[in-house]
Design an enzyme around this catalytic site. Structure first.
Site, PDB file in Angstrom:
ATOM      1  N   LYS A   1      10.904  -4.707  -8.005  1.00  0.00           N
ATOM      2  CA  LYS A   1      11.387  -5.136  -6.682  1.00  0.00           C
ATOM      3  C   LYS A   1      12.612  -4.332  -6.276  1.00  0.00           C
ATOM      4  O   LYS A   1      12.730  -3.876  -5.131  1.00  0.00           O
ATOM      5  CB  LYS A   1      11.734  -6.626  -6.714  1.00  0.00           C
ATOM      6  CG  LYS A   1      10.526  -7.511  -6.616  1.00  0.00           C
ATOM      7  CD  LYS A   1       9.914  -7.418  -5.207  1.00  0.00           C
ATOM      8  CE  LYS A   1       8.502  -7.918  -5.177  1.00  0.00           C
ATOM      9  NZ  LYS A   1       7.589  -7.201  -6.065  1.00  0.00           N
TER      10      LYS A   1
ATOM     11  N   ARG B   1      -0.057  -1.666   6.272  1.00  0.00           N
ATOM     12  CA  ARG B   1      -0.994  -0.872   5.463  1.00  0.00           C
ATOM     13  C   ARG B   1      -0.634   0.603   5.457  1.00  0.00           C
ATOM     14  O   ARG B   1      -1.142   1.378   4.669  1.00  0.00           O
ATOM     15  CB  ARG B   1      -2.421  -1.046   6.009  1.00  0.00           C
ATOM     16  CG  ARG B   1      -2.929  -2.465   6.054  1.00  0.00           C
ATOM     17  CD  ARG B   1      -4.313  -2.519   6.644  1.00  0.00           C
ATOM     18  NE  ARG B   1      -5.206  -1.689   5.871  1.00  0.00           N
ATOM     19  CZ  ARG B   1      -5.776  -2.109   4.738  1.00  0.00           C
ATOM     20  NH1 ARG B   1      -5.532  -3.309   4.286  1.00  0.00           N
ATOM     21  NH2 ARG B   1      -6.558  -1.326   4.050  1.00  0.00           N
TER      22      ARG B   1
HETATM   23  C1  AGP Z   1       4.319  -5.211  -5.058  1.00  0.00           C
HETATM   24  O1  AGP Z   1       5.644  -5.506  -4.649  1.00  0.00           O
HETATM   25  C2  AGP Z   1       3.984  -3.783  -4.833  1.00  0.00           C
HETATM   26  N1  AGP Z   1       4.053  -3.507  -3.427  1.00  0.00           N
HETATM   27  C3  AGP Z   1       2.692  -3.297  -5.468  1.00  0.00           C
HETATM   28  O2  AGP Z   1       3.024  -3.030  -6.805  1.00  0.00           O
HETATM   29  C4  AGP Z   1       1.478  -4.250  -5.494  1.00  0.00           C
HETATM   30  O3  AGP Z   1       1.757  -5.368  -6.296  1.00  0.00           O
HETATM   31  C5  AGP Z   1       0.296  -3.494  -6.115  1.00  0.00           C
HETATM   32  O4  AGP Z   1      -0.012  -2.395  -5.281  1.00  0.00           O
HETATM   33  C6  AGP Z   1      -0.962  -4.368  -6.294  1.00  0.00           C
HETATM   34  O5  AGP Z   1      -1.378  -4.834  -5.057  1.00  0.00           O
HETATM   35  P1  AGP Z   1      -2.488  -6.023  -5.014  1.00  0.00           P
HETATM   36  O6  AGP Z   1      -1.859  -7.235  -5.621  1.00  0.00           O
HETATM   37  O7  AGP Z   1      -2.811  -6.192  -3.572  1.00  0.00           O
HETATM   38  O8  AGP Z   1      -3.673  -5.555  -5.828  1.00  0.00           O
END
Ligand code: AGP
Length: 615
Positions: free
Chosen positions: A492, A27
């Site tokens: 990615k 986190r």
């Molecule tokens: C995904 O690889 C990223 N780390 C990021 O874009 C993520 O998908 C986005 O922050 C949304 O997160 P969530 O699916 O937990 O809402």
């Protein structure tokens, strides 16, 4: 997006706090700290950098304590330094925080005028001094009662989002918490109570957890947990049992969580299908999918809101859902959606897609949609998450805990759940005949094993990464559903390897981006044998004619494509319905192996956090 942990009970060691913070490190991980309260007073140890830096200082903490709190930070206010690391102290108050206090400047001015000395640049320290000040103002009752009253006064003055973990030296066997906007759960075991930003930190200590909701204060003791609303009335809710095992969260022998989770695409899809498709009748079990309470028959349109990878899964599902329901599907970035004029009504279903279920932009977007009168559905991977609580209905993706910051198996599970939603709508609205529906159900059942076969490409893609890892820029192109796949692949690569990458609808190339093509530009081109195949081959010719280098991802044994491309990856034969599940796999592996080759921090890339709980 920070990680918060708290403990009260028979006794916890520094290692308990550190291990719990490790489970929350995804986190945020730019600084960390632990505070432990014993009969001799409180000891606070903080460190800049990752938890490994704090680990070096654990000997400075007491061997055990009945009450303690810990924090791993993703800096919002104040640089990631030891001085800005949480927890922060003011007199008998020790406090840590996940969120943003938007009115901290005004409060700080008031507190400075009262003589409080600030030692950090954080908004969190304001909360510590404010609570200290309100605590001093309370003259009635014992210290615990005064703390409860002081907390109620503090939360009335704060604007923004917060999940607090709090100790008070005058109540050495009590832990306090308050929650508005940032995620917080509590756990209960025999003679122990726990506080955490997410259940992943609790599963090795308890299976009983409860999600703290907005506007709630929590008082935790070894004998139990009391919740009250900010207004003072008591709140009572049953605990939930979580099925996740610790083993599910370990790396299982893989080098990184991300590689493990890419290889879990098949079971994430299979688990998300389980219980929802009825193979004998070729139908969808809408109750198990969680959508039986929604007025599926009377809906006139869908809107889907999400961020990042979840937005790309949603964008991909648009093609399928529209094709099987003939309902219009609009997909929006959550951070944009909430500021636009709402056009929803009771016949609009707005779907929030989120792995964490805590993304602030997505939460605010779905709240605005519900307030405007829409039906709302959460497609989330974490049971009982905040976004689920904000919706009329909840459909769980069954990917299991996703620890790698870059989302992989959750993307596959989200796509599966969205395909199931499309078929559930088609079924309930008779938009498909029984045999058509059965045909799609039979296709979905094939996906896990076909994706398993696509994972066999990992070794060849690892070799390919050696030819691409030094590039400074890459383009990704695709048509139809392969366009959102290209967007996902470029995200990615960006977030894992820090290489600049952009994705375009292949048809857009000639409207500008083709100016980027020369002998220094490589293009990843998604060219499976779908309805767009011939036109995509033309795109490849256009790029080759200008000296561009092509990495083509198509179906296996495509000699024509292999001859055209400089590099070629062939995925197993499959129907057009399944193609997006299949072409995503080599892109996830491509980004992974390039990042490994570059030596970036695959599971915790710089500047990122797994759950973006700030707007
Ligand atoms: C995904 O690889 C990223 N780390 C990021 O874009 C993520 O998908 C986005 O922050 C949304 O997160 P969530 O699916 O937990 O809402």
């Amino acid at each position: 997006m920070c990680g918060v942990i708290g403990y009260v009970g028979r006794g916890a060691s520094p290692a308990f706090f550190l291990n719990a913070l490790r489970r929350l490190e995804y986190r945020g991980y730019d600084s960390a700290g632990i505070a432990m309260l014993t009969a001799d007073g409180v000891v606070i140890q903080r460190a800049e950098g990752k938890l490994s830096q704090l680990e070096r200082k654990l000997d400075n903490l007491p061997a055990t304590a009945k009450v303690g709190i810990g924090h791993t930070r993703w800096a919002t206010h104040g640089k990631p330094t030891e001085n800005n690391a949480h927890p922060h102290r003011s007199g008998p108050i020790v406090l840590l925080h996940n969120g943003i206090i938007e009115n901290y400047r005004q409060l700080k001015e008031m507190l400075v005028a009262k003589g409080y000395e600030f030692l950090s640049e954080t908004d969190t320290e304001v909360a510590a001094h404010l609570l200290h000040d309100e605590y001093k103002n309370q003259t009635q009752g014992n210290p615990e009662e005064r703390m409860r009253l002081a907390l109620r006064e503090v939360v009335k003055q704060l604007k923004g989002a917060f999940a607090f973990g709090i100790l008070c030296l005058d109540t050495p066997e009590v832990l306090y918490a308050a929650k508005l906007g940032s995620p917080l759960v509590v756990g209960q075991a025999e003679g122990e109570s726990f506080l955490a930003s997410g259940i992943t930190a609790l599963v090795e200590h308890t299976r009983q957890f409860l999600v703290v909701e907005d506007h709630e204060l929590v008082v935790l003791k070894s004998t139990g947990i009391e919740i009250e609303h900010f207004n003072g009335y008591a709140v009572s809710r049953p605990f939930s049992k979580v099925e996740w095992s610790v083993a599910m969260m370990e790396k299982g022998g893989y080098r990184h969580f991300m590689l493990k989770e890419i290889h879990e695409h098949p079971q994430a899809i299979a688990q998300t299908l389980n219980g929802r498709i009825q193979r004998d009748s070729g139908t969808i079990n809408i109750a198990d999918l969680g959508v039986e309470k929604l007025p599926l028959k009377s809906l006139s349109r869908l809107q889907i809101v999400a961020c990042g990878t979840s937005f790309y899964a949603a964008s991909l599902s648009k093609y399928f859902i529209e094709s099987v329901t003939h309902l219009p599907v609009e997909v929006d970035l959550a951070s944009e959606y909430r500021y636009r004029t709402s056009t929803v009504n009771a016949q609009t279903l707005v779907v929030a897609v989120s792995q964490s279920g805590e993304t602030a932009d997505t939460l605010q977007a779905i709240k605005s949609a519900r307030a405007a009168g829409a039906q709302t559905l959460a497609i989330v991977n974490v049971p009982g998450s905040t976004i689920a609580h904000a919706c009329h209905a909840e459909s769980l993706t069954k990917a299991g805990p996703e620890i790698g910051v870059a989302s992989t198996k959750a993307f596959a599970a989200q796509l599966t759940d969205l395909y199931l939603l499309g078929l559930a709508l088609a079924q309930e609205r008779q938009a498909l005949s029984a045999s058509e529906l059965r045909g799609y159900v039979d296709e979905l059942v094939k996906i896990p094993s076909l994706v398993e076969r696509a994972l066999g490409l990992s070794e060849s893609i690892e070799k390919l990464a050696n030819r691409y890892h030094q590039l400074s820029s890459l383009l990704f192109i695709g048509r139809g559903p392969q366009w959102p796949v290209a967007l996902e692949g470029s995200l990615k690569l960006k977030e894992l390897s820090y290489i600049h990458a952009e994705a375009y609808a292949a048809g857009e190339l000639k409207h500008g981006p083709i100016a980027l093509i020369d002998e220094n530009m490589s293009v990843v081109c998604l060219a499976p044998r779908d309805a767009y195949y011939e036109k995509t081959l033309s795109n490849i010719e256009e790029i080759k004619a200008r000296g561009g280098r092509i990495l083509a991802i198509g179906q296996e044994n495509d000699a024509q494509l292999a001859a055209l491309a400089d590099d070629y990856i062939g995925i197993p034969e499959c129907s057009e319905t399944i193609l997006p599940f299949m072409t995503t796999v080599p892109l996830h592996l491509f980004a992974y192996w390039i990042a490994v080759r570059k030596g970036t921090d695959v599971d915790q890339p710089r500047n990122l956090a797994k759950s973006v709980t700030v707007e």
